[in-house]
Design a protein around this motif. Sequence first.
Motif, PDB file in Angstrom:
ATOM      1  N   ASP A 263     -48.991  18.727  61.386  1.00 20.33           N
ATOM      2  CA  ASP A 263     -48.200  19.827  61.922  1.00 20.33           C
ATOM      3  C   ASP A 263     -48.937  20.465  63.098  1.00 20.33           C
ATOM      4  O   ASP A 263     -49.986  19.983  63.541  1.00 20.33           O
ATOM      5  N   LYS A 264     -48.397  21.582  63.605  1.00 23.91           N
ATOM      6  CA  LYS A 264     -48.968  22.221  64.790  1.00 23.91           C
ATOM      7  C   LYS A 264     -50.392  22.712  64.566  1.00 23.91           C
ATOM      8  O   LYS A 264     -51.171  22.834  65.505  1.00 23.91           O
ATOM      9  N   GLU A 265     -50.728  23.009  63.327  1.00 27.34           N
ATOM     10  CA  GLU A 265     -52.075  23.495  63.011  1.00 27.34           C
ATOM     11  C   GLU A 265     -53.047  22.345  62.735  1.00 27.34           C
ATOM     12  O   GLU A 265     -54.214  22.557  62.433  1.00 27.34           O
ATOM     13  N   GLY A 266     -52.537  21.118  62.821  1.00 24.27           N
ATOM     14  CA  GLY A 266     -53.395  19.961  62.588  1.00 24.27           C
ATOM     15  C   GLY A 266     -53.521  19.586  61.126  1.00 24.27           C
ATOM     16  O   GLY A 266     -54.331  18.722  60.763  1.00 24.27           O
ATOM     17  N   VAL A 267     -52.733  20.234  60.256  1.00 25.17           N
ATOM     18  CA  VAL A 267     -52.768  19.925  58.823  1.00 25.17           C
ATOM     19  C   VAL A 267     -51.980  18.643  58.576  1.00 25.17           C
ATOM     20  O   VAL A 267     -50.843  18.489  59.024  1.00 25.17           O
ATOM     21  N   ARG A 268     -52.585  17.720  57.851  1.00 34.63           N
ATOM     22  CA  ARG A 268     -51.958  16.431  57.586  1.00 34.63           C
ATOM     23  C   ARG A 268     -51.013  16.521  56.390  1.00 34.63           C
ATOM     24  O   ARG A 268     -51.360  17.074  55.342  1.00 34.63           O
ATOM     25  N   HIS A 269     -49.809  15.985  56.538  1.00 31.64           N
ATOM     26  CA  HIS A 269     -48.815  15.948  55.457  1.00 31.64           C
ATOM     27  C   HIS A 269     -48.437  14.497  55.181  1.00 31.64           C
ATOM     28  O   HIS A 269     -48.273  13.704  56.106  1.00 31.64           O
ATOM     29  N   ARG A 270     -48.295  14.181  53.904  1.00 33.90           N
ATOM     30  CA  ARG A 270     -47.911  12.829  53.504  1.00 33.90           C
ATOM     31  C   ARG A 270     -46.575  12.894  52.771  1.00 33.90           C
ATOM     32  O   ARG A 270     -46.288  13.871  52.075  1.00 33.90           O
ATOM     33  N   PHE A 271     -45.743  11.848  52.929  1.00 34.50           N
ATOM     34  CA  PHE A 271     -44.396  11.883  52.372  1.00 34.50           C
ATOM     35  C   PHE A 271     -44.405  12.083  50.855  1.00 34.50           C
ATOM     36  O   PHE A 271     -43.470  12.638  50.293  1.00 34.50           O
ATOM     37  N   THR A 272     -45.480  11.646  50.194  1.00 40.17           N
ATOM     38  CA  THR A 272     -45.541  11.795  48.738  1.00 40.17           C
ATOM     39  C   THR A 272     -45.735  13.253  48.300  1.00 40.17           C
ATOM     40  O   THR A 272     -45.498  13.571  47.142  1.00 40.17           O
ATOM     41  N   ASP A 273     -46.145  14.148  49.247  1.00 32.87           N
ATOM     42  CA  ASP A 273     -46.374  15.555  48.911  1.00 32.87           C
ATOM     43  C   ASP A 273     -45.091  16.206  48.385  1.00 32.87           C
ATOM     44  O   ASP A 273     -45.135  17.062  47.497  1.00 32.87           O
ATOM     45  N   GLU A 274     -43.944  15.805  48.943  1.00 32.54           N
ATOM     46  CA  GLU A 274     -42.673  16.419  48.554  1.00 32.54           C
ATOM     47  C   GLU A 274     -41.701  15.406  47.944  1.00 32.54           C
ATOM     48  O   GLU A 274     -40.545  15.730  47.706  1.00 32.54           O
ATOM     49  N   TYR A 275     -42.171  14.212  47.682  1.00 34.54           N
ATOM     50  CA  TYR A 275     -41.277  13.144  47.240  1.00 34.54           C
ATOM     51  C   TYR A 275     -40.575  13.472  45.928  1.00 34.54           C
ATOM     52  O   TYR A 275     -39.387  13.190  45.765  1.00 34.54           O
ATOM     53  N   ASN A 276     -41.276  14.097  44.999  1.00 34.86           N
ATOM     54  CA  ASN A 276     -40.682  14.370  43.676  1.00 34.86           C
ATOM     55  C   ASN A 276     -40.125  15.791  43.536  1.00 34.86           C
ATOM     56  O   ASN A 276     -39.744  16.192  42.448  1.00 34.86           O
ATOM     57  N   ASP A 277     -40.131  16.560  44.636  1.00 35.62           N
ATOM     58  CA  ASP A 277     -39.615  17.928  44.575  1.00 35.62           C
ATOM     59  C   ASP A 277     -38.096  17.934  44.387  1.00 35.62           C
ATOM     60  O   ASP A 277     -37.400  17.069  44.871  1.00 35.62           O
TER      61      ASP A 277
END
Length: 277
Positions: A263-277
């Motif tokens: 994201d804009k702050e450089g924080v890495r996000h992976r698709f599995t972070d929200e996959y089961n939400d």
Amino acid sequence: MHEEDINERTEESIRKKFRKKLFSRFTKAIVEYELIQPNDKIAVCISGGKDSFAMAKLFQELKRHNKIPFEIIFLLMDPGYNAENREKIETNAKLLNIPLTVFETDIFESVFGIEKSPCYLCARMRRGHLYHRAKDLGCNKIALGHHYDDVIETILMGMLYGGQMQTMMPKLKSDNFEGMELIRPMYLIREETIKAWRDYNGLEFIRCACKFTEGAARDPSGSKRQKVKELIRTLEKDDPGIEQNIFRSVENVNLKTVITYKDKEGVRHRFTDEYND
């Protein structure tokens, strides 16, 4: 042809023959990406090549319309040109009625003995010097002459050689020089158009002044950018529309189909972070 006639011809060609593919795309990028604001003071950076000189003439044409009040300074940083190249740049500036503000550096000498990523280091040093000098002159923006082909080549180079999806942005805020911004108003202009404008007016500019890239120019196979340029040309020849699709690929990013992103702050996000939400 007298010098005054040559300059008049180049300016007339921008207004007439190359208006649609040169000046109109120049103004389109400025409007679409909001590159110029009222009362900006812009350092138009001259490197000596066809792109920066075309950009300088386009800025002069834009200034004549004066729809947005802004100031321009044509800034030439000498990173260590040899005498022949320096003279060629100054001659062309005089020929095209571009008043140069010149300052000296020793960048070429500083990076010549460096084996690892000298071009990257050179580019960073050049940009830092340009920001610093432009800010001293009261500017809040620097303008660089990167064009459409530079953009699509950068996208593909990032994927093939860097393992990342990114682009050359039309504008950037400086992290190290507060209040300074970089803009690329040639963003939508094709390199072939710049070459056609140059040749139509019988102009000759320096091609490359750097000792490293002079070698690459003699042996194009040694340049990653040249390889990508040739690849894109081949693909476009076989399947017209490839170039435009490369450009559009960074305008149509769907985060739902991306494995990982920052994201804009450089924080890495992976698709599995929200996959089961």
